[in-house]
Design an enzyme around this catalytic site. Structure first.
Site, PDB file in Angstrom:
ATOM      1  CE  LYS A 128      -4.004  -2.231   2.186  1.00  0.00           C
ATOM      2  NZ  LYS A 128      -4.960  -2.181   3.310  1.00  0.00           N
ATOM      3  CE1 TYR A 132      -9.387  -2.701   0.692  1.00  0.00           C
ATOM      4  CE2 TYR A 132      -8.631  -0.838  -0.611  1.00  0.00           C
ATOM      5  CZ  TYR A 132      -8.370  -1.885   0.265  1.00  0.00           C
ATOM      6  OH  TYR A 132      -7.087  -2.110   0.705  1.00  0.00           O
ATOM      7  CG  PHE A 180     -13.403   0.737   6.889  1.00  0.00           C
ATOM      8  CD1 PHE A 180     -12.959   0.108   5.737  1.00  0.00           C
ATOM      9  CD2 PHE A 180     -14.168   0.014   7.794  1.00  0.00           C
ATOM     10  CE1 PHE A 180     -13.263  -1.226   5.484  1.00  0.00           C
ATOM     11  CE2 PHE A 180     -14.479  -1.324   7.551  1.00  0.00           C
ATOM     12  CZ  PHE A 180     -14.028  -1.946   6.389  1.00  0.00           C
ATOM     13  NE  ARG A 212      -2.559  -5.700   7.045  1.00  0.00           N
ATOM     14  CZ  ARG A 212      -3.697  -6.265   6.669  1.00  0.00           C
ATOM     15  NH1 ARG A 212      -4.231  -7.252   7.388  1.00  0.00           N
ATOM     16  NH2 ARG A 212      -4.307  -5.862   5.573  1.00  0.00           N
ATOM     17  CG  ASN A 270      -3.989  -2.125   6.866  1.00  0.00           C
ATOM     18  OD1 ASN A 270      -3.867  -1.583   5.757  1.00  0.00           O
ATOM     19  ND2 ASN A 270      -4.946  -2.984   7.142  1.00  0.00           N
ATOM     20  CG  HIS A 272      -5.247  -6.224  -0.290  1.00  0.00           C
ATOM     21  ND1 HIS A 272      -6.483  -6.237   0.326  1.00  0.00           N
ATOM     22  CD2 HIS A 272      -5.333  -7.107  -1.331  1.00  0.00           C
ATOM     23  CE1 HIS A 272      -7.280  -7.091  -0.339  1.00  0.00           C
ATOM     24  NE2 HIS A 272      -6.604  -7.621  -1.337  1.00  0.00           N
ATOM     25  CD  GLU A 310      -8.741  -8.971  -3.607  1.00  0.00           C
ATOM     26  OE1 GLU A 310      -9.483  -8.483  -2.734  1.00  0.00           O
ATOM     27  OE2 GLU A 310      -7.654  -9.535  -3.339  1.00  0.00           O
TER      28      GLU A 310
HETATM   29  P1  IDP Z   1      -8.102  -6.893   5.489  1.00  0.00           P
HETATM   30  O1  IDP Z   1      -7.304  -5.902   4.656  1.00  0.00           O
HETATM   31  O2  IDP Z   1      -7.279  -7.428   6.627  1.00  0.00           O
HETATM   32  O3  IDP Z   1      -8.739  -7.980   4.670  1.00  0.00           O
HETATM   33  P2  IDP Z   1     -10.737  -5.671   5.700  1.00  0.00           P
HETATM   34  O4  IDP Z   1     -11.653  -5.799   6.874  1.00  0.00           O
HETATM   35  O5  IDP Z   1     -11.094  -6.397   4.447  1.00  0.00           O
HETATM   36  O6  IDP Z   1      -9.268  -6.050   6.189  1.00  0.00           O
HETATM   37  O7  IDP Z   1     -10.610  -4.099   5.393  1.00  0.00           O
HETATM   38  C1  IDP Z   1     -10.031  -3.649   4.192  1.00  0.00           C
HETATM   39  C2  IDP Z   1      -9.122  -2.468   4.482  1.00  0.00           C
HETATM   40  O8  IDP Z   1      -9.904  -1.352   4.912  1.00  0.00           O
HETATM   41  C3  IDP Z   1      -8.109  -2.676   5.603  1.00  0.00           C
HETATM   42  O9  IDP Z   1      -6.945  -3.366   5.205  1.00  0.00           O
HETATM   43  C4  IDP Z   1      -7.807  -1.253   6.002  1.00  0.00           C
HETATM   44  O10 IDP Z   1      -6.926  -0.623   5.063  1.00  0.00           O
HETATM   45  C5  IDP Z   1      -9.185  -0.605   5.874  1.00  0.00           C
HETATM   46  N1  IDP Z   1      -9.921  -0.661   7.147  1.00  0.00           N
HETATM   47  C6  IDP Z   1     -10.638  -1.691   7.652  1.00  0.00           C
HETATM   48  N2  IDP Z   1     -11.186  -1.414   8.839  1.00  0.00           N
HETATM   49  C7  IDP Z   1     -10.812  -0.126   9.098  1.00  0.00           C
HETATM   50  C8  IDP Z   1     -11.061   0.759  10.202  1.00  0.00           C
HETATM   51  O11 IDP Z   1     -11.748   0.441  11.175  1.00  0.00           O
HETATM   52  N3  IDP Z   1     -10.499   2.014  10.098  1.00  0.00           N
HETATM   53  C9  IDP Z   1      -9.745   2.412   9.040  1.00  0.00           C
HETATM   54  N4  IDP Z   1      -9.493   1.592   7.990  1.00  0.00           N
HETATM   55  C10 IDP Z   1     -10.001   0.346   8.019  1.00  0.00           C
HETATM   56 MG    MG Z   2     -10.279  -7.930   3.271  1.00  0.00          MG
END
Ligand code: IDP
Ligand code: MG
Length: 151
Positions: A11, A51, A59, A104, A114, A117, A128
């Site tokens: 990212k 997304y 978010f 992470r 974070n 991905h 994807e």
């Molecule tokens: P993942 O990337 O571990 O699969 P997901 O729940 O699919 O997590 O969320 C996608 C992305 O959205 C996360 O990697 C992060 O960048 C962002 N994200 C998810 N939850 C939050 C949050 O509570 N605050 C800010 N960003 C978030």
């Molecule tokens: Mg995810």
């Protein structure tokens, strides 16, 4: 188990912080085969498709903004059980909760920045990979360590 492919994205925060090589290196050292890679300045349309399952969540918009803010490095990795293996190497979504030793956990501090991905399952991986890569951008080749990686 059978051979799988997964989509991984380094990212914008990780690219800007000079972590691209370190992250790719972890996958390489694990013995995972890299079959496609490119740097992309992502547009809103691609970020929103990627997304799409999170549309409507609080978010969603900040995450789209994050992903289009600066270039990312997109990759396809291949191997047995590679989807779960990469998720394990990445650690939990929130870097504060991710174990040390994970990407992470070692390099991030905030859920909204974070680092990386990785696809979360076989259907997502297919979706994807198709979204980010053309078939001809994915290389087919034999890697010389294959005989040494498994018994
Ligand atoms: P993942 O990337 O571990 O699969 P997901 O729940 O699919 O997590 O969320 C996608 C992305 O959205 C996360 O990697 C992060 O960048 C962002 N994200 C998810 N939850 C939050 C949050 O509570 N605050 C800010 N960003 C978030
Ligand atoms: Mg995810």
């Amino acid at each position: 188990m059978s051979k799988e492919r997964t989509f991984v994205m380094i990212k914008p925060d990780a690219v800007q912080r000079g972590l691209t090589g370190e992250i790719i290196s972890r996958f390489e050292k694990k013995g995972i085969k890299l079959v496609a890679m490119k740097m992309i300045s992502v547009d809103t349309k691609l970020a929103e498709k990627h997304y799409g399952i999170h549309r409507g969540k609080s978010f969603f918009e900040p995450t789209v903004k994050y992903i289009i803010s600066s270039p990312v490095v997109a990759m396809v990795l291949e191997g047995e059980n590679v989807i779960n293996m990469v998720r394990g190497m990445m650690g939990e979504t929130d870097p504060q909760k991710a174990a040390l030793g994970t990407i992470r956990g070692d390099f991030g501090q905030f859920i909204g920045r974070n680092i990386v991905h990785g696809s979360d399952g076989p259907d997502t991986a297919k979706f994807e990979i198709n979204l980010w890569f053309k078939t001809e951008e994915i290389s087919k080749y034999k890697k010389i360590d294959e005989g040494w990686l498994q018994e």
